[in-house]
Design a protein around this motif. Sequence first.
Motif, PDB file in Angstrom:
ATOM      1  N   ILE A   4       0.853  -1.187   0.000  1.00 51.58           N
ATOM      2  CA  ILE A   4       0.000   0.000   0.000  1.00 51.58           C
ATOM      3  C   ILE A   4       0.887   1.235   0.000  1.00 51.58           C
ATOM      4  O   ILE A   4       1.810   1.357   0.801  1.00 51.58           O
ATOM      5  N   TYR A   5       0.588   2.161  -0.923  1.00 47.38           N
ATOM      6  CA  TYR A   5       1.307   3.432  -0.997  1.00 47.38           C
ATOM      7  C   TYR A   5       0.480   4.490  -0.279  1.00 47.38           C
ATOM      8  O   TYR A   5      -0.736   4.565  -0.449  1.00 47.38           O
ATOM      9  N   THR A  18      -4.043   9.743   0.994  1.00 42.32           N
ATOM     10  CA  THR A  18      -4.516   8.806  -0.021  1.00 42.32           C
ATOM     11  C   THR A  18      -3.753   7.503   0.140  1.00 42.32           C
ATOM     12  O   THR A  18      -2.519   7.501   0.146  1.00 42.32           O
ATOM     13  N   THR A  20      -3.185   3.838  -1.640  1.00 43.73           N
ATOM     14  CA  THR A  20      -3.345   3.197  -2.943  1.00 43.73           C
ATOM     15  C   THR A  20      -2.801   1.778  -2.882  1.00 43.73           C
ATOM     16  O   THR A  20      -1.674   1.559  -2.424  1.00 43.73           O
ATOM     17  N   CYS A  21      -3.592   0.821  -3.359  1.00 39.61           N
ATOM     18  CA  CYS A  21      -3.167  -0.572  -3.435  1.00 39.61           C
ATOM     19  C   CYS A  21      -2.265  -0.725  -4.661  1.00 39.61           C
ATOM     20  O   CYS A  21      -2.671  -0.402  -5.778  1.00 39.61           O
ATOM     21  N   GLY A  25      -4.528  -0.780  -7.864  1.00 39.10           N
ATOM     22  CA  GLY A  25      -4.646   0.633  -8.205  1.00 39.10           C
ATOM     23  C   GLY A  25      -5.826   1.320  -7.528  1.00 39.10           C
ATOM     24  O   GLY A  25      -6.051   2.508  -7.731  1.00 39.10           O
ATOM     25  N   GLU A  26      -6.578   0.583  -6.709  1.00 39.39           N
ATOM     26  CA  GLU A  26      -7.706   1.178  -5.975  1.00 39.39           C
ATOM     27  C   GLU A  26      -7.185   2.181  -4.956  1.00 39.39           C
ATOM     28  O   GLU A  26      -6.121   1.993  -4.373  1.00 39.39           O
ATOM     29  N   GLU A  27      -7.967   3.244  -4.734  1.00 35.29           N
ATOM     30  CA  GLU A  27      -7.579   4.292  -3.795  1.00 35.29           C
ATOM     31  C   GLU A  27      -8.675   4.537  -2.764  1.00 35.29           C
ATOM     32  O   GLU A  27      -9.861   4.347  -3.052  1.00 35.29           O
ATOM     33  N   LEU A  48      -9.436   1.526   2.568  1.00 36.62           N
ATOM     34  CA  LEU A  48      -8.968   0.786   1.399  1.00 36.62           C
ATOM     35  C   LEU A  48      -9.200  -0.713   1.582  1.00 36.62           C
ATOM     36  O   LEU A  48      -9.681  -1.392   0.674  1.00 36.62           O
TER      37      LEU A  48
END
Length: 67
Positions: A4-5, A18, A20-21, A25-27, A48
């Motif tokens: 996760i970012y 935010t 992001t996976c 790419g899901e946020e 998320l």
Amino acid sequence: MAEIYIELQRNGAYLKCTATCAETGEEAVAVGPVNDPEGLKRLAVLKLRNKLEARRPPKLGGGGIVV
């Protein structure tokens, strides 16, 4: 779960986090006060994870309909 970012953006007295996976790419986004970045990170990651769980197909268990 995949990597996760986390991204933090400050806008005055508010902070936008935010999560992001990396795999899908899901946020998910959380917004709150600038003085609680760790709480916003936890909230964004939780949102998320819930979002990704909702996308999974339901598990087939042993509990079926008995006629």
